[in-house]
Design a protein around this motif. Structure first.
Motif, PDB file in Angstrom:
ATOM      1  N   HIS C  21      93.787  25.038  72.793  1.00 29.44           N
ATOM      2  CA  HIS C  21      93.045  26.248  72.474  1.00 29.44           C
ATOM      3  C   HIS C  21      93.032  27.146  73.699  1.00 29.44           C
ATOM      4  CE1 HIS C  21      89.953  28.579  70.402  1.00 29.44           C
ATOM      5  NE2 HIS C  21      89.481  28.785  71.614  1.00 29.44           N
ATOM      6  N   ILE C  22      93.260  28.443  73.473  1.00 22.65           N
ATOM      7  CA  ILE C  22      93.208  29.376  74.612  1.00 22.65           C
ATOM      8  C   ILE C  22      91.799  29.952  74.710  1.00 22.65           C
ATOM      9  CG2 ILE C  22      94.153  31.461  75.613  1.00 22.65           C
ATOM     10  CD1 ILE C  22      96.738  30.912  74.235  1.00 22.65           C
ATOM     11  N   VAL C  23      91.176  29.739  75.846  1.00 22.75           N
ATOM     12  CA  VAL C  23      89.819  30.244  76.037  1.00 22.75           C
ATOM     13  C   VAL C  23      89.916  31.587  76.746  1.00 22.75           C
ATOM     14  CG1 VAL C  23      87.543  29.693  76.921  1.00 22.75           C
ATOM     15  CG2 VAL C  23      89.113  27.865  76.337  1.00 22.75           C
ATOM     16  N   LEU C  71      82.172  21.569  77.911  1.00 21.08           N
ATOM     17  CA  LEU C  71      82.455  22.245  76.643  1.00 21.08           C
ATOM     18  C   LEU C  71      83.426  23.404  76.810  1.00 21.08           C
ATOM     19  CD1 LEU C  71      78.943  22.314  74.956  1.00 21.08           C
ATOM     20  CD2 LEU C  71      80.963  21.073  74.197  1.00 21.08           C
ATOM     21  N   PHE C  72      83.245  24.197  77.865  1.00 22.03           N
ATOM     22  CA  PHE C  72      84.052  25.412  77.969  1.00 22.03           C
ATOM     23  C   PHE C  72      85.203  25.274  78.948  1.00 22.03           C
ATOM     24  CE2 PHE C  72      79.957  26.716  76.337  1.00 22.03           C
ATOM     25  CZ  PHE C  72      80.357  27.460  75.227  1.00 22.03           C
ATOM     26  N   PHE C  73      84.911  24.856  80.184  1.00 17.25           N
ATOM     27  CA  PHE C  73      86.000  24.729  81.152  1.00 17.25           C
ATOM     28  C   PHE C  73      86.974  23.634  80.731  1.00 17.25           C
ATOM     29  CE2 PHE C  73      83.731  26.521  85.165  1.00 17.25           C
ATOM     30  CZ  PHE C  73      83.643  27.743  84.532  1.00 17.25           C
ATOM     31  N   MET C  74      86.429  22.559  80.175  1.00 13.17           N
ATOM     32  CA  MET C  74      87.301  21.435  79.828  1.00 13.17           C
ATOM     33  C   MET C  74      87.696  21.480  78.352  1.00 13.17           C
ATOM     34  SD  MET C  74      85.267  18.570  82.033  1.00 13.17           S
ATOM     35  CE  MET C  74      86.528  17.341  82.309  1.00 13.17           C
ATOM     36  N   HIS C  75      87.395  22.577  77.690  1.00 10.85           N
ATOM     37  CA  HIS C  75      87.854  22.810  76.311  1.00 10.85           C
ATOM     38  C   HIS C  75      87.319  21.802  75.298  1.00 10.85           C
ATOM     39  CE1 HIS C  75      91.684  25.176  77.673  1.00 10.85           C
ATOM     40  NE2 HIS C  75      90.641  25.432  78.406  1.00 10.85           N
TER      41      HIS C  75
END
Lengths: 583, 324, 148
Positions: C21-23, C71-75
């Motif tokens: 997933h591209i954040v 959750l966010f940095f490590m997807h």
């Protein structure tokens, strides 16, 4: 979907993993899981020989009371080396790393493990760690036992040069084990071919998977424990050293948090092998597939909750003693689930008493004794009496040696045709198994009596005990030593006919035993890439589709029966085999 | 299936035993998460040690924590979070990089360089923190209990390090006392001769240590000169308050706090260094333009590792620096 | 994992946007800023003396920060749930280890305290360092064999 369940290949010398490439380097730098598995197997068997020699030294020393041919220090070293080699270099890597590496990807229908380079790396880590460890123990005259309990391991002078190198060696071995575990979990999760659902996997794979979970979750704690102990010894950080205000019981918690689950690293894969052997050689669908599968995972998880039962008499608080004792009993439930399912599988099966099956039956007999005596030791009151006696020695040999290693040897015989492409002499195989079984029980059954009569373990000599004790112990010790020689003869015989088969054995058919899982569908020995086409999978315990091929001297799949099984249509042929689980 | 497999282009970065890049990517990702689990359990052991000591001896932590520099720790936290952010951004950029045009390559390189700077900055600050602690006398391990066990030792003149700037860590000194102790050689600290201060050893611990590590040393320690120094040193009252060993309020076993601190931050520091090496490797591959939207797995996995380093520090910071 | 997705027309999707997933960078920056603010709050919280409350606040903030990173940095928010399960599972095992070790050690602390008091008494008057040293040494020497 094209046809997958290929027929056994024709008897010409075809390209296989053994002759795919040539030269020492093609083996030393191979990324093929089969070659790595073979290298592991050879290394493990060599270590087994070494560890066995030390065992014979110990047993010979104890054959009669009084000072034998070993001095006290030599005796201490011999049994320390025996224990450490057998645990770290033989049993832990024997099934997962050696047999598992070879069999697991083929059974799964994959071309290789998920990370072949990591796999080779963990083999070399193992070799390096093994050499480091054994050399450190030899030169440093390590006398701490394999548990390295503090404060003795911090203070002991005699092992001044040995402790830190030995700890480092164990640390390296631990990482080898972690990487293998990681590799296997990822392989089983991500490399299952289409159709290989979780509940179509052979039970050996479930066992390997549960083992890998323990390897990944427990071994890092061993790593940090050894690191802390190295720091403690080198710099005196004081966490485990009571002289500096530290807590030695905390060390025991650290140590057993890994080392108890490690016991299940040793036994679980053995149980997986037995599930295969019993089903294949009874030619009957395994009974209670899901129960056996989940009991493996349950054992892996329960195994993490019982480490304190090693600390009943070494400073743990009464509260925790009670808790750990209670949880310990719960581990016997999943183990019993397996035993009963194996028994039920045997019931009304058409049993072939091949060598692997004899080993499987030996396993069931020995494991029943080994498991049930564990309950005596898990009970607080009896443990106080039996702790550090020969009862404990007998118990863990029944589980570690009689179960885990016997399963490994049984598995080796089961997959020997697949690995080498050669058949061994079946009658010699049976004889070897009987010798090992008889020898084993002659060695260790008397030790239960010795222990319950109070003979302490790790003693070099007992001639200054009470005269009636000496007399009693001497008889049992003598029988025990005689048993160990019988067992040694059995193992040497086994080694002999297995090596002989490499040169003079009959060519093995693809499926000599009538197995249904995927490894029996590729040639013996398997081709370089395992499967030319990613195979599709049926119920790996439905033996009804197999038929005997007289020309091949092996089994082959009856295509018509298989199709009928795969697409039942109006012909509801559900007799015998259980229907597929996870479709 | 077989038909598909033949038509499926098998790019260079796809290993032979995987069917699709997606399968390979997810295998790598799962492998990395398992590795992260092992890292958590590795540090977990140290957290157990921490909890056991803090739970049973909170006074050690309340006392000793004041010796740590919250500002430095706070700055380090910010540095690691910032580098984690640049690393996460680097993954996004790599995922958007065009394999042919390489339009995002400069930004990718910039972000990785920034991340590497974060790693280096963290280690520099950590270095100053540790050396500062050493200068205050909070050595890790047995060196903490150093005492005047040998007359020829330079104890009288400058063995103490009280309130004096440490100038050089000079030579490895094979002092016989250490040999007697069966311990590795120590590092002598050269101090201006103008600092004629001595330190009272932690009696209780030093004595036990002597007893445990052998008679010889116990005899040394019992030597009247040693006793002289300890009594004599009580007169140096100005320095007494500043040196941890002489603080009358110092709880017994205060050294355990520092040893846990050194173990945890030390192991964390090793992970930062390994992370730095990984990022450097990623940087080299990025220079060659090897990462793009079709192949960015190493950046992603390296990033995961780097975030774990950050995660652990997020816990270490309040657990060590913020105790009141 | 269904194979019919692998038809050549969509193969490209598989390579690019289908994998991972591209954040968006903006989201990452927002999370980064929140993390820095939380760091500031956790430092600021130590200036208020809440007794035992301090450590719980500090730990709660650390858990929030760690969750944001995971959750966010490590997807993890977009990742396969099993990866998150491994992560949480490993933490659960650490918690298990802590729980048992802490329970046990708190149980035998009184014994250690008692032992220390008696051994300190045996160590004699602390003013007389020499005497105390000799006695402690002697004490430990006699204790040593039984420690094995």
């Amino acid at each position: 979907m094209s046809a997958i369940d290929t027929q056994p290949q024709t008897p010409v010398v075809v390209d296989n993993y053994l002759n795919h490439t040539k030269g020492v380097l093609s083996w030393a730098l191979t990324l093929d899981h089969k070659r790595i598995g073979v290298m592991y197997t050879i290394s493990v068997l060599l270590s087994f020989f070494l560890g066995g020699m030390f065992a014979l030294l110990v047993r010979t020393e104890l054959i009669a009371p009084g000072e034998g041919f070993l001095t006290q220090d030599q005796y201490n070293q011999a049994f320390s080396l025996h224990g450490a080699i057998m645990v770290f270099l033989v049993i832990i890597p024997s099934v997962p790393a050696a047999l598992g590496n070879f069999i697991m990807p083929i059974m799964l229908g994959a071309k290789d493990v998920a990370f072949p380079r990591l796999n080779l790396f963990s083999y070399y880590l193992w070799v390096f760690g093994a050499i480091f460890f054994v050399v450190a123990m030899f030169t440093g005259s390590l006398d701490t036992g394999w548990t390295f309990y503090t404060p003795y391991s911090i203070d002991t002078d005699s092992a001044m040069s040995g402790v830190i190198p030995a700890l480092t060696g164990a640390f390296i071995l631990g990482f080898s084990s972690i990487f293998t575990g990681m590799n296997f979990i990822v392989t089983i999760h991500r490399l299952r071919p289409p159709g290989m659902t979780w509940f179509r996997m052979p039970l050996f794979l479930w066992a390997i998977y549960a083992t890998a979970l323990i390897q990944v979750l427990a071994t890092p704690v061993l790593g940090i424990t050894l690191l802390l102990l190295i720091m403690e010894r080198a710099f005196g950080i004081g966490i485990f050293n009571p002289a500096l205000g530290g807590d030695p019981v905390l060390y025991q918690h650290f140590f057993w948090f890994y080392s108890h689950p490690a016991v299940y690293i040793m036994i679980l894969p053995g149980m997986g092998i037995i599930s295969e052997l019993i089903a294949v050689h009874s030619h009957k669908h395994i009974c209670g597939y899901k129960f056996i599968a989940f009991s493996s995972v349950a054992i892996a998880i329960f195994g993490f909750l019982v480490w304190g039962h090693h600390m009943f008499v070494s400073g743990q608080s009464p509260l925790l003693n009670a808790i750990f004792s209670a949880i310990t009993f719960s581990v016997s439930i999943p183990s019993a689930v397996k035993m009963f399912n194996w028994l039920a599988t045997l019931y009304k099966g058409s049993i072939s008493l091949n060598t692997p099956m004899l080993y499987a039956l030996s396993f069931m007999f020995i494991f029943a004794i080994g498991g049930l005596t564990g309950l005596h030791l898990g009970t607080l009151a009896t443990d106080v009496h039996l702790h550090d006696t020969y009862f404990v020695v007998a118990h863990f040999h029944y589980v570690m040696m009689g179960s885990a290693l016997i399963a490994m040897i049984g598995g080796l015989h089961h997959w020997w045709p697949k690995i080498t492409g050669k058949m061994y002499n079946e009658n010699l195989g049976r004889l070897g198994c009987i010798l090992v079984f008889v020898g084993f029980n002659t060695t260790f059954l008397p030790q239960f009596v010795l222990g319950s009569q109070g003979m302490p373990r790790r003693y070099h000599d007992y001639s200054n005990f009470l005269p009636e004790q000496v007399e009693l112990y001497a008889t049992y010790h003598m029988w025990s030593s005689i048993g160990s020689y019988i067992m040694a003869v059995g193992f040497f015989l086994t080694a002999g006919y297995l090596i002989h088969s490499l040169f003079a054995g009959r060519r093995a058919p693809a499926n000599p035993w009538g197995g249904r899982s995927l490894e029996w569908q590729c040639a013996s020995p398997p081709p370089y890439d395992n499967f030319a086409v990613t195979p599709s999978v049926g119920d790996c315990y439905d033996f009804s589709v197999l038929e005997w091929d007289e020309k091949e001297q092996g089994y082959r799949i009856n295509e018509e029966a298989r199709r009928k099984q795969a697409y039942p249509g109006e012909v509801a042929d559900r007799s015998g085999a259980e229907k597929l689980d996870g479709d | 299936m077989a038909h598909d497999a033949e038509h499926h282009d098998h790019p260079d970065h796809l290993a032979h035993h995987f069917d699709t890049p997606k399968q390979q990517f997810e295998a790598g990702k799962l492998g990395m998460w398992l590795f992260i689990a092992t890292e958590i359990l590795l540090f977990g052991g140290l957290f157990v040690g921490y909890s056991v000591w803090r739970g049973n001896h909170p006074e050690l932590f309340e006392y000793s924590s004041h010796f740590l520099d919250t500002t430095m720790g706070g700055i380090n936290t910010a540095v690691l979070i910032a580098s984690s952010l640049t690393m996460a951004a680097a993954v996004t950029v790599a995922q958007r990089n065009d394999p042919v045009k390489q339009d995002k390559r400069p930004i990718l390189i910039l972000l990785l360089v920034l991340t590497l700077c974060g790693a280096a900055g963290f280690m520099v600050i950590k270095y100053f923190e540790w050396t500062h602690k050493f200068a205050e006398g909070w050595y890790p391990g047995v060196k903490y209990y150093e005492k005047p066990s040998d007359k020829s030792h330079t104890w009288d003149s400058h063995a103490g390090v009280i309130g004096v700037e440490m100038t050089t860590i000079d030579t490895v000194d094979g002092a016989p006392t250490r040999g007697d102790l069966g311990l590795p050689d120590t590092v002598t600290v050269e101090l201006p001769a103008a600092a004629p201060v001595a330190v009272a050893p932690d009696h209780f611990l030093a004595d036990k240590l002597a007893a445990v590590y052998g008679n010889d040393d116990a005899a040394h320690a019992g030597d009247p000169h040693g006793a002289d120094v300890t009594t004599h040193d009580a007169k140096h009252d100005e320095h007494e308050q500043t040196h941890p060993l002489q603080d009358p309020h110092r709880p017994r076993d205060a050294h355990i706090f520092f040893n846990i601190y050194y173990m945890m931050t030390g192991l964390h520091g090793i992970h930062v260094i390994i992370g730095g090496i990984v990022i450097t490797w990623l940087l080299i591959k990025s220079f060659r333009g090897q990462f793009h939207r079709d192949y960015f797995t190493p950046v992603d996995l390296g990033g995961l590792y780097w975030h774990v380093v950050d995660l652990i520090w997020i816990f270490l910071f309040p657990l060590f620096y913020l105790i009141h | 994992m269904a194979d019919n997705e692998h038809n050549p027309l969509h193969a490209h999707d598989d390579h690019g946007h289908g994998v991972g997933h591209i954040v968006p960078i903006k989201l990452l920056v927002v999370v980064g800023v929140v993390l820095l603010i939380l760091t500031w709050i956790t430092v600021a919280a130590t200036y208020f003396d809440l007794g035992d409350g301090n450590i719980y606040i500090a730990l709660a903030i650390a858990v929030i920060k760690a969750s944001l990173v995971a959750l966010f940095f490590m997807h993890l928010r977009w990742d396969r749930p099993f990866n998150g399960f491994i992560f949480v599972g490993s933490i659960a095992f650490v918690a298990l280890f802590i729980a048992f070790a802490l329970t046990d050690s708190s149980q035998y602390q009184p014994d250690i305290k008692e032992y220390r008091i008696t051994s300190d008494l045996k160590g004699g008057d602390s003013v007389d360092a020499q005497k105390k040293l000799e006695e402690t040494a002697a004490q430990l020497q006699t204790d040593a064999p039984s420690a094995e």
